[in-house]
Design a protein around this motif. Structure first.
Motif, mmCIF file in Angstrom:
data_model
loop_
_atom_site.group_PDB
_atom_site.id
_atom_site.type_symbol
_atom_site.label_atom_id
_atom_site.label_comp_id
_atom_site.label_asym_id
_atom_site.label_seq_id
_atom_site.Cartn_x
_atom_site.Cartn_y
_atom_site.Cartn_z
ATOM 1 N N ASP A 68 0.862 -1.181 0.000
ATOM 2 C CA ASP A 68 0.000 0.000 0.000
ATOM 3 C C ASP A 68 0.899 1.232 0.000
ATOM 4 O O ASP A 68 1.735 1.395 0.886
ATOM 5 N N ALA A 69 0.723 2.096 -0.996
ATOM 6 C CA ALA A 69 1.585 3.272 -1.138
ATOM 7 C C ALA A 69 1.408 4.273 -0.005
ATOM 8 O O ALA A 69 2.338 5.012 0.320
ATOM 9 N N SER A 70 0.247 4.284 0.621
ATOM 10 C CA SER A 70 0.056 5.228 1.722
ATOM 11 C C SER A 70 0.908 4.769 2.902
ATOM 12 O O SER A 70 0.954 3.604 3.253
ATOM 13 N N GLY A 71 1.637 5.690 3.451
ATOM 14 C CA GLY A 71 2.510 5.356 4.562
ATOM 15 C C GLY A 71 3.863 4.825 4.142
ATOM 16 O O GLY A 71 4.684 4.456 4.986
ATOM 17 N N PHE A 72 4.129 4.764 2.848
ATOM 18 C CA PHE A 72 5.423 4.304 2.338
ATOM 19 C C PHE A 72 6.330 5.526 2.247
ATOM 20 O O PHE A 72 6.243 6.324 1.335
ATOM 21 N N SER A 73 7.210 5.661 3.229
ATOM 22 C CA SER A 73 8.019 6.867 3.391
ATOM 23 C C SER A 73 9.258 6.872 2.487
ATOM 24 O O SER A 73 9.601 5.858 1.872
ATOM 25 N N ALA A 123 -1.924 3.347 -7.056
ATOM 26 C CA ALA A 123 -2.266 4.400 -6.093
ATOM 27 C C ALA A 123 -2.937 5.591 -6.797
ATOM 28 O O ALA A 123 -3.273 6.582 -6.147
ATOM 29 N N LYS A 161 3.738 10.179 -10.888
ATOM 30 C CA LYS A 161 4.756 10.358 -9.851
ATOM 31 C C LYS A 161 6.026 9.582 -10.163
ATOM 32 O O LYS A 161 7.091 9.916 -9.665
#
Length: 131
Positions: free
Chosen positions: A19-24, A59, A64
């Motif tokens: 999951d791309a959210s939270g991938f820093s 995502a 991007k």
């Protein structure tokens, strides 16, 4: 600096199930380092780029992905990993804190070149000298 298991995260990244959210930014570096340890440079670059492009598309942000940034950063990581004595990823990052800077590529690329449409799909050579 980090207690994440980047081997597991890299498996999920490569399978494009991450999951791309939270991938820093740090996670990007950790996964890239794993890829560079698993594969020779060209295979790591192909695998990492393919997965990153797929994750960005899933995502809803296919624009991007930037091939120039990806390959330039992987090249820098590969060089640093070979020249920095380290036992752990945390130790590597402690010795290479500049890798966390989002402006690091500015040492070699002007913003116009790095953010161009071509940079997203073609690897562009740097237009600045890191003197």
């Amino acid at each position: 600096m980090t207690d994440r298991d980047y081997r597991i995260l890299a498996d999920r990244f490569e399978a494009e199930t991450l999951d791309a959210s939270g991938f820093s930014h740090l996670d990007h570096i950790g996964v890239a380092c794993q890829m560079l340890q698993r594969y020779d440079f060209l295979d790591a670059a192909r695998t990492y780029s393919r997965a990153l492009r797929g994750i960005a598309s899933k995502a809803g942000a296919p624009d991007k992905f930037n091939l120039t940034v990806t390959l330039a950063f992987l090249s820098l990581l590969s060089e640093r990993m070979a020249s920095t004595p380290h036992q752990t990823f945390g130790e590597f990052m402690e010795k290479n804190t500049d890798l966390m800077s989002r402006s690091l590529m500015g040492n070699w690329y002007s913003p116009d070149r790095l953010n161009s449409k071509n940079a997203r799909t073609v690897f562009l050579m740097p237009d600045r000298c890191n003197a």
